[in-house]
Design an enzyme around this catalytic site. Sequence first.
Site, short mmCIF file in Angstrom:
data_model
loop_
_atom_site.label_atom_id
_atom_site.label_comp_id
_atom_site.label_asym_id
_atom_site.label_seq_id
_atom_site.Cartn_x
_atom_site.Cartn_y
_atom_site.Cartn_z
N PHE A 131 9.50 -36.71 42.76
CA PHE A 131 9.07 -36.51 41.38
C PHE A 131 10.26 -36.20 40.49
CE2 PHE A 131 8.09 -33.62 37.91
CZ PHE A 131 7.12 -34.33 37.23
N LEU A 185 11.88 -32.61 44.12
CA LEU A 185 11.64 -32.46 42.68
C LEU A 185 12.96 -32.44 41.90
CD1 LEU A 185 9.10 -29.49 42.92
CD2 LEU A 185 8.55 -31.93 42.85
N GLU A 186 13.08 -33.34 40.95
CA GLU A 186 14.23 -33.36 40.04
C GLU A 186 13.70 -32.97 38.67
OE1 GLU A 186 17.29 -34.02 41.03
OE2 GLU A 186 16.75 -34.64 43.06
N LEU A 187 14.01 -31.76 38.23
CA LEU A 187 13.34 -31.23 37.03
C LEU A 187 14.31 -31.02 35.87
CD1 LEU A 187 11.03 -28.77 38.99
CD2 LEU A 187 10.64 -31.18 38.44
#
Length: 521
Positions: free
Chosen positions: A223, A246-248
């Site tokens: 994501f 997760l790359e936020l």
Amino acid sequence: MAESQLPSRAVVPPISGELTVTSPVDGTVIAAVPNMTDAEVATLAARLRAAQPEWEALGTRGRGKWLGQLRDWILDNETHLMSLIQQETGKVYGDASIEPSYGLMVLNYWIKNAGEFLRDGRPKPASPTQLTKQLTVSYRPFPLVGVISPWNWPLVMPLLDIPAALMAGCAVLSKPSELTPLTWLEVVRGWREDIGAPDVLGCATGAGTTGRAVVDAVDMVQFTGSVRTGRAVAARAGERLIPCSLELGGKDPMIVLNDADIERTSGGAVWGAFVNAGQGCIAIERAYVEAGIYDDFVREVVSRTNALRVGTDIDAPFTADIGAMSSEAQLAIVERHVDDAVAKGAKVLAGGKRKPGPGFYYLPTVLVDVDHTMDIMREETFGPVLPIMKVPDAESALALANDSAFGLSGSVWTKDRRKGEALAERLEVGGGCVNNVCMTNFQLPLPSGGWKDSGIGARFGAAGGIRKYTRAQARVSERVEAKSEAHWYPFTPFKGGLIAKGSRFIEARDWRRRLGRSAGR
Ligand code: NAD
């Protein structure tokens, strides 16, 4: 929607559906795509799953041939894709042109290296007692991987993750942002219809509920997006017991030391803060500048900012520098942050407002007299704003840089590279640059991921970047087949004593213990 409703330059495929796509340049509707339901996502997932075993069986060489055809297709259709990117994002040509070139580099990297990274490992046993065993670790793909992407780079965001997953042998259910689905939808169409590649790459269009359905349908999820959605994805993945990466969001700091080269540093600051209209997770969101260079730095940054051309260059590439923001909602966040800062005492030295006229444009903005009571220094702004704070020394800059919930990347600027490296190492971020910005993400042998609220896991990073799409399988096979093993039944004092003595002899590191002469009770 009907083709006649498209702007004249449009090369948008005439897709019909309930989710409209709006041009950020003038707010007109340019296309509509299906808003896929849970059932439609599940059907698509089942189709992709069915094709995956054959895809895995092709091996990295066979899969690489198809990925090579995708690379060639992107090159052959670059103009078309660039037009789609510009239409659905409103970004300028210079920003859009980063997308295909970066994506192609990623494709070639995995095509070239996947075989080596996924080769079976043959580690040595840890102890002489295990020498009769042959150890193997092999990497078997998750059958179906979900790749959910944001709107800021509609071509390259999926391309940062999907080639590794495909090369690993997974089928991929991709989900572009509802704001910008057109470019990626066209790539998936090209994969299937123009290239005729195996049916292992699907595209689920829709909004958040479609994204949720993707998480529910896959075996692993990659994501990229906001912290808020990332938490929801992680929670759902936790319930389903599937892994997620997760790359936020980020709030990347820039630290400018007194001895920095003023020309390079101010140029880097302006590009790093305003590239893609500031809508980059690794864009510079705040600058901490040592007092000795502060006035010169601010003067140079303001002068360069005032020279930037804001608008669209969709019909005449390279005639604008700052494009539109992707949505009214994103523009409103930028406005709120700037207004909050000004209300708390910040001074606007450039920009500070929307560009008059149609479209979601915000003028590139430089703020000074900022501090950490302001949202602009603490929350992700994701817009063309550079707040600059004067600091007495490098240690204060570092403390302020680390005073953040985010930890994506950051940069240090100084002529003393060793000093810069030492300071960058103390930044609490996944990626640090010295005398450059945004560069860690382009180094595919390095892991690219965020610390703290900026994410879990990483993309790229050599073998780790592709093995994350696989499950490691450990295998042990006997080189020597005795009739029985000492630890099997029946348990006897003789065998038990032999095992204990042998283990003590091998594992102890001094002769007293090796020979069983205990000093204890
Ligand atoms: P977002 O979180 O709103 O949406 C991202 C994607 O998630 C979209 O495709 C959306 O439809 C989908 N989605 C929404 N709700 C979902 C749910 N409950 N389950 C599954 N999917 C769901 O993010 P955005 O506004 O599109 O993107 C901007 C954010 O992305 C920024 O915070 C930016 O920093 C971040 N970003 C991070 C990186 C990185 O590599 N770290 C790169 C680019 C962007």
